[in-house]
Design a protein around this motif. Sequence first.
Motif, mmCIF file in Angstrom:
data_model
loop_
_atom_site.group_PDB
_atom_site.id
_atom_site.type_symbol
_atom_site.label_atom_id
_atom_site.label_comp_id
_atom_site.label_asym_id
_atom_site.label_seq_id
_atom_site.Cartn_x
_atom_site.Cartn_y
_atom_site.Cartn_z
ATOM 1 N N VAL A 1 11.515 -15.023 27.367
ATOM 2 C CA VAL A 1 10.615 -15.978 26.901
ATOM 3 C C VAL A 1 9.187 -15.775 27.364
ATOM 4 N N MET A 2 7.898 -15.772 26.301
ATOM 5 C CA MET A 2 6.705 -15.721 26.830
ATOM 6 C C MET A 2 6.208 -17.277 26.527
ATOM 7 N N ILE A 3 5.496 -17.837 27.438
ATOM 8 C CA ILE A 3 4.845 -19.082 27.883
ATOM 9 C C ILE A 3 3.248 -19.439 27.511
ATOM 10 N N VAL A 4 2.694 -19.646 26.964
ATOM 11 C CA VAL A 4 1.262 -19.863 27.435
ATOM 12 C C VAL A 4 1.137 -21.196 26.791
ATOM 13 N N GLY A 5 0.367 -21.536 28.442
ATOM 14 C CA GLY A 5 -0.100 -22.561 29.290
ATOM 15 C C GLY A 5 -1.893 -23.132 27.772
ATOM 16 N N MET A 6 -2.059 -24.422 27.770
ATOM 17 C CA MET A 6 -2.631 -24.601 27.020
ATOM 18 C C MET A 6 -3.736 -25.977 28.038
ATOM 19 N N ASP A 7 -4.976 -25.843 27.228
ATOM 20 C CA ASP A 7 -5.577 -27.638 27.541
ATOM 21 C C ASP A 7 -6.603 -27.396 26.814
ATOM 22 N N THR A 8 -7.809 -28.474 26.809
ATOM 23 C CA THR A 8 -8.626 -29.306 25.823
ATOM 24 C C THR A 8 -9.816 -27.359 25.793
ATOM 25 N N SER A 9 -9.460 -26.640 26.861
ATOM 26 C CA SER A 9 -10.998 -25.402 26.501
ATOM 27 C C SER A 9 -11.089 -24.513 25.586
ATOM 28 N N ASP A 10 -11.688 -23.368 25.062
ATOM 29 C CA ASP A 10 -11.825 -22.366 24.108
ATOM 30 C C ASP A 10 -11.354 -21.541 25.023
ATOM 31 N N PHE B 1 7.115 -20.555 23.428
ATOM 32 C CA PHE B 1 6.689 -21.527 23.995
ATOM 33 C C PHE B 1 5.076 -21.720 24.168
ATOM 34 N N VAL B 2 4.478 -22.890 24.262
ATOM 35 C CA VAL B 2 3.095 -22.960 24.086
ATOM 36 C C VAL B 2 3.056 -24.488 25.071
ATOM 37 N N PHE B 3 2.444 -24.577 26.264
ATOM 38 C CA PHE B 3 3.057 -25.577 27.185
ATOM 39 C C PHE B 3 1.584 -26.389 27.226
ATOM 40 N N TYR B 4 0.868 -27.437 27.669
ATOM 41 C CA TYR B 4 0.414 -28.707 27.220
ATOM 42 C C TYR B 4 0.377 -29.469 28.529
ATOM 43 N N ALA B 5 0.189 -29.742 29.979
ATOM 44 C CA ALA B 5 0.304 -30.922 30.921
ATOM 45 C C ALA B 5 -0.875 -31.680 30.153
ATOM 46 N N LYS B 6 0.066 -33.400 29.867
ATOM 47 C CA LYS B 6 -0.533 -34.061 30.328
ATOM 48 C C LYS B 6 -0.668 -35.088 30.981
ATOM 49 N N VAL C 1 2.291 -16.402 12.509
ATOM 50 C CA VAL C 1 3.442 -16.654 13.514
ATOM 51 C C VAL C 1 3.933 -17.941 13.458
ATOM 52 N N THR C 2 5.383 -18.074 13.191
ATOM 53 C CA THR C 2 6.195 -19.176 13.000
ATOM 54 C C THR C 2 7.605 -19.150 14.257
ATOM 55 N N GLY C 3 8.117 -19.787 14.629
ATOM 56 C CA GLY C 3 9.143 -20.407 15.782
ATOM 57 C C GLY C 3 8.725 -20.192 17.239
ATOM 58 N N ALA C 4 7.460 -20.633 17.306
ATOM 59 C CA ALA C 4 6.833 -21.152 18.592
ATOM 60 C C ALA C 4 7.302 -22.364 18.612
ATOM 61 N N ARG C 5 7.296 -22.756 20.209
ATOM 62 C CA ARG C 5 7.691 -24.205 20.631
ATOM 63 C C ARG C 5 6.454 -24.790 21.095
ATOM 64 N N PHE C 6 6.880 -26.059 20.820
ATOM 65 C CA PHE C 6 5.509 -26.609 21.309
ATOM 66 C C PHE C 6 5.265 -27.750 22.364
ATOM 67 N N LYS C 7 5.396 -28.316 23.677
ATOM 68 C CA LYS C 7 5.707 -28.966 24.546
ATOM 69 C C LYS C 7 4.354 -29.924 25.454
ATOM 70 N N VAL C 8 4.643 -31.109 25.302
ATOM 71 C CA VAL C 8 3.831 -31.420 26.235
ATOM 72 C C VAL C 8 4.219 -32.470 27.233
ATOM 73 N N VAL C 9 3.996 -31.594 28.541
ATOM 74 C CA VAL C 9 4.402 -32.421 29.932
ATOM 75 C C VAL C 9 3.836 -33.286 30.583
ATOM 76 N N ASP C 10 4.186 -34.280 31.231
ATOM 77 C CA ASP C 10 3.313 -34.754 32.308
ATOM 78 C C ASP C 10 2.952 -34.134 33.768
ATOM 79 N N GLY C 11 2.132 -34.294 34.121
ATOM 80 C CA GLY C 11 1.505 -33.396 35.525
ATOM 81 C C GLY C 11 0.589 -32.872 35.331
ATOM 82 N N PRO D 1 -1.215 -28.766 35.629
ATOM 83 C CA PRO D 1 -0.564 -28.030 34.947
ATOM 84 C C PRO D 1 -0.169 -26.706 35.761
ATOM 85 N N ARG D 2 -0.541 -26.671 36.854
ATOM 86 C CA ARG D 2 -0.327 -26.040 38.015
ATOM 87 C C ARG D 2 1.673 -25.335 37.686
ATOM 88 N N LEU D 3 1.719 -27.242 38.395
ATOM 89 C CA LEU D 3 2.781 -27.223 38.680
ATOM 90 C C LEU D 3 3.639 -27.069 37.449
#
Length: 166
Positions: free
Chosen positions: A11-20, A46-51, A91-101, A103-105
């Motif tokens: 698994v490879m995880i990419v962390g996203m936020d609102t920045s370029d 997996f692409v994660f965004y911490a809300k 690129v297909t098959g990526a999973r996108f997840k939004v999690v409250d909290g 971002p570091r944690l």
Amino acid sequence: MATAAGEEKPVMIVGMDTSDHSTYALEWTLDHFFVPYAPNPPFRLFVFYAKHSSPYRYMEPFALPIVDSHLKQVAAGVMERAEQICLSKSVTGARFKVVDGDPRLVLCDAVDKHAASVLVVGNHGYGAIKRAILGSVSDYCAHHAHCTVMIAKKPKIKKAKSASPV
């Protein structure tokens, strides 16, 4: 996704936020680890965004639904942008997840939960003072994530030197 030997791909995880910077990190990851290996990339993505949660204790009760709605819209926009970037690179098959909290944690927990091999994060390029005040997600993850952490730094655009008059 199973490999030819029937084993799960790492698994490879990419962390996203609102920045370029995070957009750059996702694009860089796709260009280097997914596009060249299509349609059989070496990782599950997996692409994660911490809300961020609303600061409930400091808000008037009437404002809570408005702030929550805005935070959900921001999260949806970030995930939509990430999906569009993946689709634009086929690129297909990526999973996108939004999690409250925080971002570091969120990212370090995601690494543990999904047994990730690699975490990719962007870098805002804060100086020492700003980093000390605001914190650094990439720095925290580099020290606390239980996997390889790649920090994708967006290249600075150098200004062309103008010719000096003689």
